[in-house]
Design a protein around this motif. Sequence first.
Motif, PDB file in Angstrom:
ATOM      1  N   GLY A 244      17.453  28.738 -28.107  1.00  0.00           N
ATOM      2  CA  GLY A 244      17.938  29.159 -29.333  1.00  0.00           C
ATOM      3  C   GLY A 244      17.733  27.898 -30.472  1.00  0.00           C
ATOM      4  N   PHE A 245      16.731  27.218 -29.921  1.00  0.00           N
ATOM      5  CA  PHE A 245      16.182  25.806 -30.894  1.00  0.00           C
ATOM      6  C   PHE A 245      15.091  26.114 -31.560  1.00  0.00           C
ATOM      7  N   ASP A 246      15.009  25.801 -32.980  1.00  0.00           N
ATOM      8  CA  ASP A 246      13.550  25.639 -33.465  1.00  0.00           C
ATOM      9  C   ASP A 246      12.988  24.529 -32.940  1.00  0.00           C
ATOM     10  N   VAL A 247      11.763  24.328 -33.224  1.00  0.00           N
ATOM     11  CA  VAL A 247      10.964  23.381 -32.750  1.00  0.00           C
ATOM     12  C   VAL A 247       9.864  22.788 -33.813  1.00  0.00           C
ATOM     13  N   VAL A 248       9.964  21.408 -34.094  1.00  0.00           N
ATOM     14  CA  VAL A 248       9.140  20.862 -35.129  1.00  0.00           C
ATOM     15  C   VAL A 248       8.166  19.716 -34.406  1.00  0.00           C
ATOM     16  N   ALA A 249       6.832  19.746 -34.796  1.00  0.00           N
ATOM     17  CA  ALA A 249       6.133  19.023 -33.892  1.00  0.00           C
ATOM     18  C   ALA A 249       5.727  17.927 -35.218  1.00  0.00           C
ATOM     19  N   GLU A 250       5.770  16.402 -34.627  1.00  0.00           N
ATOM     20  CA  GLU A 250       5.844  15.346 -35.420  1.00  0.00           C
ATOM     21  C   GLU A 250       4.265  14.873 -35.178  1.00  0.00           C
ATOM     22  N   GLY A 251       3.609  14.193 -36.573  1.00  0.00           N
ATOM     23  CA  GLY A 251       2.544  13.268 -36.073  1.00  0.00           C
ATOM     24  C   GLY A 251       1.294  14.277 -36.075  1.00  0.00           C
ATOM     25  N   VAL A 252       1.156  15.404 -36.887  1.00  0.00           N
ATOM     26  CA  VAL A 252       0.140  16.458 -36.995  1.00  0.00           C
ATOM     27  C   VAL A 252      -1.044  15.852 -37.772  1.00  0.00           C
ATOM     28  N   GLU A 253      -2.127  15.451 -37.405  1.00  0.00           N
ATOM     29  CA  GLU A 253      -2.992  14.994 -38.172  1.00  0.00           C
ATOM     30  C   GLU A 253      -4.432  15.765 -38.118  1.00  0.00           C
ATOM     31  N   THR A 254      -4.596  16.717 -37.129  1.00  0.00           N
ATOM     32  CA  THR A 254      -5.832  17.311 -37.022  1.00  0.00           C
ATOM     33  C   THR A 254      -5.497  18.861 -37.071  1.00  0.00           C
TER      34      THR A 254
ATOM     35  N   HIS B  58      22.900  17.093 -22.518  1.00  0.00           N
ATOM     36  CA  HIS B  58      23.229  16.979 -23.914  1.00  0.00           C
ATOM     37  C   HIS B  58      22.756  18.082 -24.887  1.00  0.00           C
ATOM     38  N   LEU B  59      21.884  18.913 -24.302  1.00  0.00           N
ATOM     39  CA  LEU B  59      21.254  20.069 -25.257  1.00  0.00           C
ATOM     40  C   LEU B  59      22.432  21.171 -24.976  1.00  0.00           C
ATOM     41  N   LYS B  60      23.467  20.895 -24.036  1.00  0.00           N
ATOM     42  CA  LYS B  60      24.253  22.019 -23.727  1.00  0.00           C
ATOM     43  C   LYS B  60      25.499  21.754 -24.649  1.00  0.00           C
ATOM     44  N   HIS B  61      25.771  20.556 -24.852  1.00  0.00           N
ATOM     45  CA  HIS B  61      27.199  20.047 -25.463  1.00  0.00           C
ATOM     46  C   HIS B  61      26.843  19.918 -26.930  1.00  0.00           C
ATOM     47  N   LEU B  62      25.932  19.534 -27.415  1.00  0.00           N
ATOM     48  CA  LEU B  62      25.550  18.963 -28.648  1.00  0.00           C
ATOM     49  C   LEU B  62      25.446  20.046 -29.553  1.00  0.00           C
ATOM     50  N   PRO B  63      25.935  20.303 -30.778  1.00  0.00           N
ATOM     51  CA  PRO B  63      25.354  21.364 -31.716  1.00  0.00           C
ATOM     52  C   PRO B  63      24.089  21.302 -32.492  1.00  0.00           C
ATOM     53  N   ILE B  64      23.256  20.954 -31.596  1.00  0.00           N
ATOM     54  CA  ILE B  64      21.641  21.028 -31.918  1.00  0.00           C
ATOM     55  C   ILE B  64      20.923  22.440 -32.588  1.00  0.00           C
TER      56      ILE B  64
ATOM     57  N   ALA C 236      26.216  21.707 -41.921  1.00  0.00           N
ATOM     58  CA  ALA C 236      25.070  20.799 -41.755  1.00  0.00           C
ATOM     59  C   ALA C 236      24.427  21.105 -40.402  1.00  0.00           C
ATOM     60  N   HIS C 237      23.061  20.701 -40.209  1.00  0.00           N
ATOM     61  CA  HIS C 237      22.409  21.051 -39.235  1.00  0.00           C
ATOM     62  C   HIS C 237      21.827  19.773 -38.385  1.00  0.00           C
ATOM     63  N   VAL C 238      21.749  19.961 -37.202  1.00  0.00           N
ATOM     64  CA  VAL C 238      21.446  18.514 -36.297  1.00  0.00           C
ATOM     65  C   VAL C 238      20.284  18.745 -35.593  1.00  0.00           C
ATOM     66  N   ALA C 239      19.316  17.736 -35.640  1.00  0.00           N
ATOM     67  CA  ALA C 239      18.169  17.849 -35.105  1.00  0.00           C
ATOM     68  C   ALA C 239      18.062  16.600 -33.894  1.00  0.00           C
ATOM     69  N   LEU C 240      17.473  16.907 -32.922  1.00  0.00           N
ATOM     70  CA  LEU C 240      17.077  15.849 -31.772  1.00  0.00           C
ATOM     71  C   LEU C 240      15.752  15.456 -31.907  1.00  0.00           C
ATOM     72  N   ASP C 241      16.003  14.200 -32.382  1.00  0.00           N
ATOM     73  CA  ASP C 241      14.452  13.529 -32.656  1.00  0.00           C
ATOM     74  C   ASP C 241      13.727  12.796 -31.756  1.00  0.00           C
ATOM     75  N   ASP C 242      12.392  12.788 -31.690  1.00  0.00           N
ATOM     76  CA  ASP C 242      11.629  11.948 -30.539  1.00  0.00           C
ATOM     77  C   ASP C 242      11.879  12.508 -29.190  1.00  0.00           C
ATOM     78  N   PHE C 243      12.054  14.005 -29.085  1.00  0.00           N
ATOM     79  CA  PHE C 243      12.464  14.647 -27.714  1.00  0.00           C
ATOM     80  C   PHE C 243      11.466  14.130 -26.547  1.00  0.00           C
ATOM     81  N   GLY C 244      11.941  13.678 -25.463  1.00  0.00           N
ATOM     82  CA  GLY C 244      11.128  13.405 -24.228  1.00  0.00           C
ATOM     83  C   GLY C 244      10.576  12.095 -24.321  1.00  0.00           C
TER      84      GLY C 244
END
Length: 688
Positions: free
Chosen positions: A642-652, A602-608, A586-594
């Motif tokens: 080495g992480f992918d990035v997804v942007a939330e809330g894209v409206e324009t 945590h970015l170092k220790h977690l299998p994100i 399974a994959h793990v994503a860190l939501d609402d980053f920042g």
Amino acid sequence: MFLDRIQGGEESAEEHVSRDLLNLLVDPEPQGGAGPDHLAGYKWALDQVADIVCTDVEGRITYVNSQFCRMNRCRREDVIGRNNRIFSSGEHSRALYRNLWQTIRAGQVWRGELCNRAMDGTTYWVDTTIAPRRAHDGTGAIVGFIALRTDITARKRAEEKLRHERRRHRDAQTLFQDIIESLPNGVVVHDRNGAQVFRNKRHQHLDRATREPDGSSGEATIWQLPGGQWVQTEERRSRSGRLVAVQTDISPLKTIERQLLHQAETDSLTGLKNRAAFIAQLERAMAGIADGRTGTLALIDLNGFKAVNDGIGHWAGDALLVRTAEAIRGVVRPDDLVGRLGGDEFAVFLDGVAEPDKVRRLGNRLARAISSPVRIDRRTVTPSTAIGLATFPRDAGTADGLARCADIALHQAKKERGNHCTLFDHALRRHKRRREVLGAKLRQALRDDQINVVFQPQFSLVGERLVGFEALVRWNPGRESVSPPDLIAIAEETSLIEALGTRILDKAFAGVARMRAAGMETGTVAINAVAAQLLDPRFPSMVRRMAARHGLAMGDVELEITENVVLDRSAQTIEGVLSRLHQMGAHVALDDFGTGYASLIHLKHLPIRRIKIDKSFTAGLPGAERDFTIARAIISMAHSLGFDVVAEGVETLEQKTALAALGCDAMQGFLIGTPMSADAIIRQRLSA
């Protein structure tokens, strides 16, 4: 017997019969016709019960009967003329055979038991009688020997087995005696009448704890002897009716027990009661309060504790916690119950204090004491605190209910700036009541399958290819709409979070399975996971079983966690569960980053695998310079790790273009698709 008679020199009538029988044995078909008919019956009878062998004086076999052949697994022609020693098993000594030959050559009968070896190698035992056979020519010379043997193999084996069992019994008795005398326990045995029939040496050192047997057989009894020694006596009635008492000196265990109890109930850092001990003593205290008695529970939380930990170091955070415990102790009475619940949370229960004004004054005194400046590593730290107060029995009648009320008041206090105390009141009660009503409705909604899941697509910014869906929970009880965060909070408060989480997973996997069955490419399905799920070590296996039931692989699943989840006090357990999910595919994503307070550690220790940029940063693109800078920094850092990035809330389109320019991998928002049910997505695709 005729073997005894054939030794003499003169031939009587009986000896004449014996000679005829012997001749019949040796030469069953004599010349001139059949032998005496009246002897044939004797021969037949002997053949049934014994094997017979005749030899010459040198031991060469001259005759064997059929019983001999059966016992030795041979034919007559195989043995006639051969020496009888071919059947020797090697079991007996030379002295035995020397005595045997001396006896029969002296004209006497030898009787004994012999172990022989058959032609096929098997051994057998025979009860053997060997007698000399004399010539009937008047000289009485010994011309050979005749042996009658009966099979006693079964008896010999039974005797050997009996001897073996006796040896085992003796060995067992010796071993038992050794064990009993080597035990550190005292052992004493009484018969049915109560008379002592056995005791070991160790019992003599513990007999001060001995009592007369009462004939019972029950639980262990613990005795304290003069001088502080502790002895445990356990009695059991044996099958034979004896009463066996085993005495054990448990003084060292009692000492360890006291130490372990102290350690189990005490927070090692502050010396206060730990969470489990505090709750247990709170329950006992409230259960013991008589009618008309009152009490107050105060939940205390330090503000800015994380800043001290991260800014100065964990040792500084520990020093602050010790200082806080001392401050609390300095305000309350010596007999008041004080505990550290974990992290920077403390609790106080004050028996007999419940008047609102007195409770508020007490809360303010605690806040002032805790927030007084303290020197740590040549720095002055001025902590602040939030305190939630609830009274018994006005706010709740049980320890659990009182804790919930105080927790609601604490959450309200934490919304205020600086030191703040909040006493649970009617407004909070109404809020609590609303949550209780929603909790009951949620329970009913789970029973009636009224929890829904919708899917919002995620597209790659390069090529605008569908890469997956995020599964979002929806619940609308009546005309009211409950937001996902409130829904999760209500589920946690009502212990429904496991059932809710399972339902969301099941519906999400089922929806993806239906879309795939309709011929759609779905990519991964992202599902939000809460701390309660990630604290359950069974969660990874449950996810795998549920995914497999719907035909999905673990590689099709992505679990989204928020930064607040990794700040849970049980972060180590959560990290282990996430690692197990990662190992399963399974994959793990860190939501609402920042938006939270997670450290970069945590970015170092977690299998994100993926970081999701919160929509609050996306909203300002491309014009807001700070949002643009933050988004660029997040994307650059994520790609470096080495992480992918997804942007939330894209409206324009402008937001999409800016994110593409920054190298963002994927996007999610109303610009590319609103959250829809799986069936609605399938209908939309079919109509396209």
